[in-house]
Design an enzyme around this catalytic site. Structure first.
Site, PDB file in Angstrom:
ATOM      1  N   ILE A   1      76.439   6.316  37.032  1.00 65.14           N
ATOM      2  CA  ILE A   1      76.736   6.850  38.023  1.00 65.14           C
ATOM      3  C   ILE A   1      76.511   7.902  38.303  1.00 65.14           C
ATOM      4  O   ILE A   1      76.533   8.234  39.929  1.00 65.14           O
ATOM      5  CB  ILE A   1      78.523   7.029  37.635  1.00 65.14           C
TER       6      ILE A   1
ATOM      7  N   CYS B   1      85.741   1.882  38.323  1.00 67.15           N
ATOM      8  CA  CYS B   1      85.184   0.519  39.658  1.00 67.15           C
ATOM      9  C   CYS B   1      85.994  -0.366  39.247  1.00 67.15           C
ATOM     10  O   CYS B   1      86.438  -0.875  40.726  1.00 67.15           O
ATOM     11  CB  CYS B   1      84.152   0.502  38.607  1.00 67.15           C
ATOM     12  N   THR B   2      87.103  -0.808  38.174  1.00 67.28           N
ATOM     13  CA  THR B   2      87.799  -2.765  38.586  1.00 67.28           C
ATOM     14  C   THR B   2      89.079  -1.774  39.096  1.00 67.28           C
ATOM     15  O   THR B   2      89.349  -2.623  39.910  1.00 67.28           O
ATOM     16  CB  THR B   2      88.180  -2.648  37.130  1.00 67.28           C
TER      17      THR B   2
ATOM     18  N   ARG C   1      83.261  -4.454  21.094  1.00 70.55           N
ATOM     19  CA  ARG C   1      82.454  -4.355  21.884  1.00 70.55           C
ATOM     20  C   ARG C   1      81.174  -4.017  21.220  1.00 70.55           C
ATOM     21  O   ARG C   1      79.865  -3.191  21.824  1.00 70.55           O
ATOM     22  CB  ARG C   1      82.338  -2.735  22.165  1.00 70.55           C
TER      23      ARG C   1
ATOM     24  N   THR D   1      91.249  -3.751  29.491  1.00 70.51           N
ATOM     25  CA  THR D   1      90.505  -2.977  30.986  1.00 70.51           C
ATOM     26  C   THR D   1      92.277  -1.879  31.250  1.00 70.51           C
ATOM     27  O   THR D   1      93.311  -2.300  31.246  1.00 70.51           O
ATOM     28  CB  THR D   1      90.259  -4.149  32.107  1.00 70.51           C
ATOM     29  N   GLY D   2      91.895  -1.259  31.717  1.00 71.06           N
ATOM     30  CA  GLY D   2      93.557   0.183  31.937  1.00 71.06           C
ATOM     31  C   GLY D   2      93.469  -0.298  33.323  1.00 71.06           C
ATOM     32  O   GLY D   2      94.227   0.558  33.634  1.00 71.06           O
TER      33      GLY D   2
END
Length: 461
Positions: free
Chosen positions: A119, A269-270, A314, A327-328
């Site tokens: 990023i 991003c999500t 992971r 995912t948060g």
């Protein structure tokens, strides 16, 4: 068109857009392809012969710093029944950028990047690209930890060449003696430090800067406050903030940022991918509940081959497996849309692609609707609403993930995949989880810096 667009940008800080897409520094082919996007409106392309008169009309006006969308001007002119000429018609919707109403050119605002990973380097590219374009941001420094052997040379190489996003557009000169990269004429000082609390930015001539932490190492107010050193005015985090740190999705809740707030998160991003279309759906149809499943490209947080990892799953090889993970983003929706009220759950699968993800948003609506009504609404939102920089729209029948590498939108609605049955709607939302997100971060930085220039004509809604 190209020289006219260039002069407006250089001399007046006017960025010419076509349906929210910048035409600055575009090639002939790029301008023609951008015009083809107008097929989303009425099934036919917008010709350069239709937009050129509006561009010429802009040159006759006393314009100040702004962004002006000639695509919207051309489309609204077609439906105008007053019989006005192009010049007379154009003057009215852009009058807020002319004469006594125009704003003054903003003084450049210093920006510091803390970290230089995926990023960080994309943010650097965007800030360098926009230097002098009227956004008032100036990348002054990058803070990194010192590595062994030719550190600056290797970081320059990573900025110059990217396996996903291609070559850097321009030149990069390495000045090792002064720990500086000169990118397209912009001097960027590299500051080596392991501890943010030890850096005095004023020693490098940096003042009142926006510091963008793209390491994700600190996510709460206490940790991020370490960056508030001499020379730094505000801190922007490129990860979900914890505790009372505001999570901001540009286009949705950026105007809620308090002027005296010094620490801000750009969420994930999500979150940026799902919140704008979620708001668009809630505003029109109401949302009772929903679930988001993200099929996400792998990231540097995962292992190349099986190895120890503090998180479950992971640690397994990223390029060889689909990896279930958490995912948060769903829980972050409440921070960005506190008035929504609907419960949104979420989960994620990491898959073996290096960039571009897709979010499958399954919603129970407050009223029944049809697929045609949903797609018409989202198409119009992508073209004319305040969310048009966040939401894109594609009708391509054979679209795949690599088609959206480099997208500057937070998410792209896949019209062909959309499913609607009464009060149930399933949206498929593509997003470049690296570049599209970085564009959202830059928009937040522009806003908190006070150098976000107004767009004309004003979006509808």
């Amino acid at each position: 068109m190209i020289p006219v667009i260039g002069r407006l940008q250089r001399q007046r800080d006017v960025t010419v857009l076509l349906h929210s897409r910048s035409l600055v520094n575009k090639s002939v082919v790029g301008i023609l392809k951008t015009h083809r996007f107008a097929r989303q409106i009425a099934g036919e392309e917008l010709s350069v012969t239709e937009t050129m008169p509006f561009l010429q009309a802009l040159t006759t006006l006393d314009l100040g710093p702004s962004q002006i969308d000639i695509g919207m001007l051309a489309e609204t002119y077609k439906s105008d029944d007053r019989g006005l000429g192009v010049a007379e018609f154009t003057a009215r919707p852009v009058e807020g950028a002319t004469g006594e109403r125009k704003i003054e050119r903003a003084a450049p605002r210093d920006v510091v990047l803390y970290g230089f990973g995926r990023i960080g380097r994309l943010l650097a590219r965007l800030l360098i690209e926009k230097a002098g374009s009227g956004n008032g941001l100036r990348l002054r420094a990058v803070v990194v930890r010192k590595t062994a052997g030719q550190d600056l040379v290797k970081r320059a190489s990573l900025l110059r060449r990217d396996s996903v996003h291609g070559q850097f557009q321009g030149t990069i000169i390495v000045d090792e003696e002064n720990d500086t990269l000169i990118a397209n004429g912009n001097a960027i000082r590299f500051i080596y430090s392991d501890d943010p609390a030890t850096v005095d930015y004023t020693a490098y001539g940096i003042n009142d800067a926006i510091l963008v932490d793209n390491t994700g190492r600190w996510r709460d107010r206490a940790g991020l406050s370490q960056h508030l050193r001499p020379g730094v005015a505000k801190v922007v985090l490129t990860a979900p903030g914890k505790g009372d740190v505001p999570n901001i999705v540009h286009g949705v809740n950026h105007e809620t940022i308090k002027p005296d707030e010094r620490i801000i998160s750009c969420a994930s991003c999500t979150t940026n991918a799902i919140v704008p279309p979620l708001k668009a759906m809630a505003d029109e149809f109401g949302v009772e509940s929903g679930h988001v499943e993200t099929v996400h490209s792998f990231t540097n947080d995962q292992n190349l081959l099986d190895n120890y990892h503090k998180s479950d799953r992971r640690g397994r090889s990223a390029p060889l497996n689909m990896v279930l993970t958490e995912t948060g983003a769903a829980s972050a929706v409440a921070k960005a849309l506190p008035d929504l009220g609907a419960k949104i759950s979420g989960s994620s699968i990491r898959v073996p692609v290096p960039d571009v993800s897709i979010a499958i948003l399954n919603l129970r609506l407050s009223r029944g609707t049809s697929r045609e009504e949903v797609l018409t609404h989202l198409r119009e939102v992508s073209l004319t609403s305040p969310l048009r920089r966040q939401i894109d729209f594609t009708t391509s029948a054979d679209a795949v993930s690599s088609d959206f590498v480099g997208s500057r939108h937070a998410s792209i609605v896949d019209a062909g995949a959309t499913k609607v049955d009464g009060d149930n709607a399933i949206l498929y939302l593509w997003y470049d989880n690296e570049f599209g997100y970085s564009c959202q971060v830059v928009r937040v930085v522009q806003h908190v810096s006070g150098v976000e220039y107004p767009t004309f004509p004003a979006p509808l809604g």
